[in-house]
Design a protein around this motif. Structure first.
Motif, PDB file in Angstrom:
ATOM      1  N   ALA A 208      10.019  23.708  -0.935  1.00  0.00           N
ATOM      2  CA  ALA A 208      10.791  23.557  -2.176  1.00  0.00           C
ATOM      3  C   ALA A 208      10.275  22.389  -3.012  1.00  0.00           C
ATOM      4  O   ALA A 208      10.239  22.462  -4.239  1.00  0.00           O
ATOM      5  N   GLU A 209       9.878  21.311  -2.360  1.00  0.00           N
ATOM      6  CA  GLU A 209       9.384  20.141  -3.082  1.00  0.00           C
ATOM      7  C   GLU A 209       8.029  20.387  -3.733  1.00  0.00           C
ATOM      8  O   GLU A 209       7.665  19.721  -4.694  1.00  0.00           O
ATOM      9  N   THR A 210       7.279  21.356  -3.214  1.00  0.00           N
ATOM     10  CA  THR A 210       5.969  21.659  -3.793  1.00  0.00           C
ATOM     11  C   THR A 210       6.039  22.683  -4.921  1.00  0.00           C
ATOM     12  O   THR A 210       5.051  22.914  -5.609  1.00  0.00           O
TER      13      THR A 210
ATOM     14  N   ALA B  31      -0.105  18.653   0.054  1.00  0.00           N
ATOM     15  CA  ALA B  31       1.332  18.410  -0.115  1.00  0.00           C
ATOM     16  C   ALA B  31       2.158  18.923   1.057  1.00  0.00           C
ATOM     17  O   ALA B  31       3.112  18.281   1.484  1.00  0.00           O
ATOM     18  N   LEU B  32       1.795  20.061   1.603  1.00  0.00           N
ATOM     19  CA  LEU B  32       2.557  20.656   2.707  1.00  0.00           C
ATOM     20  C   LEU B  32       2.119  20.176   4.088  1.00  0.00           C
ATOM     21  O   LEU B  32       2.793  20.436   5.077  1.00  0.00           O
ATOM     22  N   VAL B  33       1.002  19.460   4.150  1.00  0.00           N
ATOM     23  CA  VAL B  33       0.499  18.960   5.431  1.00  0.00           C
ATOM     24  C   VAL B  33       1.389  17.793   5.879  1.00  0.00           C
ATOM     25  O   VAL B  33       1.749  16.930   5.079  1.00  0.00           O
TER      26      VAL B  33
ATOM     27  N   HIS C 144      -0.621  14.009   9.812  1.00  0.00           N
ATOM     28  CA  HIS C 144      -1.962  14.577   9.715  1.00  0.00           C
ATOM     29  C   HIS C 144      -2.628  14.255   8.381  1.00  0.00           C
ATOM     30  O   HIS C 144      -3.579  14.925   7.970  1.00  0.00           O
ATOM     31  N   GLY C 145      -2.100  13.261   7.662  1.00  0.00           N
ATOM     32  CA  GLY C 145      -2.731  12.804   6.425  1.00  0.00           C
ATOM     33  C   GLY C 145      -2.228  13.444   5.148  1.00  0.00           C
ATOM     34  O   GLY C 145      -2.776  13.204   4.084  1.00  0.00           O
ATOM     35  N   GLY C 146      -1.195  14.260   5.245  1.00  0.00           N
ATOM     36  CA  GLY C 146      -0.664  14.909   4.051  1.00  0.00           C
ATOM     37  C   GLY C 146       0.560  14.196   3.511  1.00  0.00           C
ATOM     38  O   GLY C 146       0.912  13.106   3.960  1.00  0.00           O
ATOM     39  N   ALA C 147       1.211  14.826   2.558  1.00  0.00           N
ATOM     40  CA  ALA C 147       2.405  14.254   1.941  1.00  0.00           C
ATOM     41  C   ALA C 147       3.677  14.621   2.699  1.00  0.00           C
ATOM     42  O   ALA C 147       4.700  13.974   2.540  1.00  0.00           O
ATOM     43  N   GLY C 148       3.611  15.677   3.484  1.00  0.00           N
ATOM     44  CA  GLY C 148       4.777  16.091   4.266  1.00  0.00           C
ATOM     45  C   GLY C 148       5.923  16.630   3.434  1.00  0.00           C
ATOM     46  O   GLY C 148       7.078  16.542   3.820  1.00  0.00           O
TER      47      GLY C 148
END
Length: 70
Positions: free
Chosen positions: A61-63, A47-49, A53-57
């Protein structure tokens, strides 16, 4: 994504993959491996990636709903 969508999805995933009774049985790595695999497949571990780089970005706060569900 909206906070509600993330929270609802994380809550459902955690309830299905790691209900309280299952958490008690995850005392060793071998027992926990399938759970980590399912969580990785869900995409929440990335989620934080950054998206590049293949994450959710997502932002920290959103996580938060994911962490609260866990």
């Amino acid at each position: 994504m909206t906070d509600t969508l993330i929270a609802d999805t994380a809550d459902r995933l955690m309830a299905e993959v790691v209900p309280p009774a299952a958490v008690r049985g995850l005392k060793d790595r071998a027992a926990a491996a399938p759970v980590w695999s399912l969580l990785a497949e869900s995409g929440f571990l990335d989620a934080l990636v950054a998206e590049a780089h293949g994450g959710a970005g997502l932002s920290a706060a959103e996580t938060l709903p994911v962490l609260l569900a866990a």
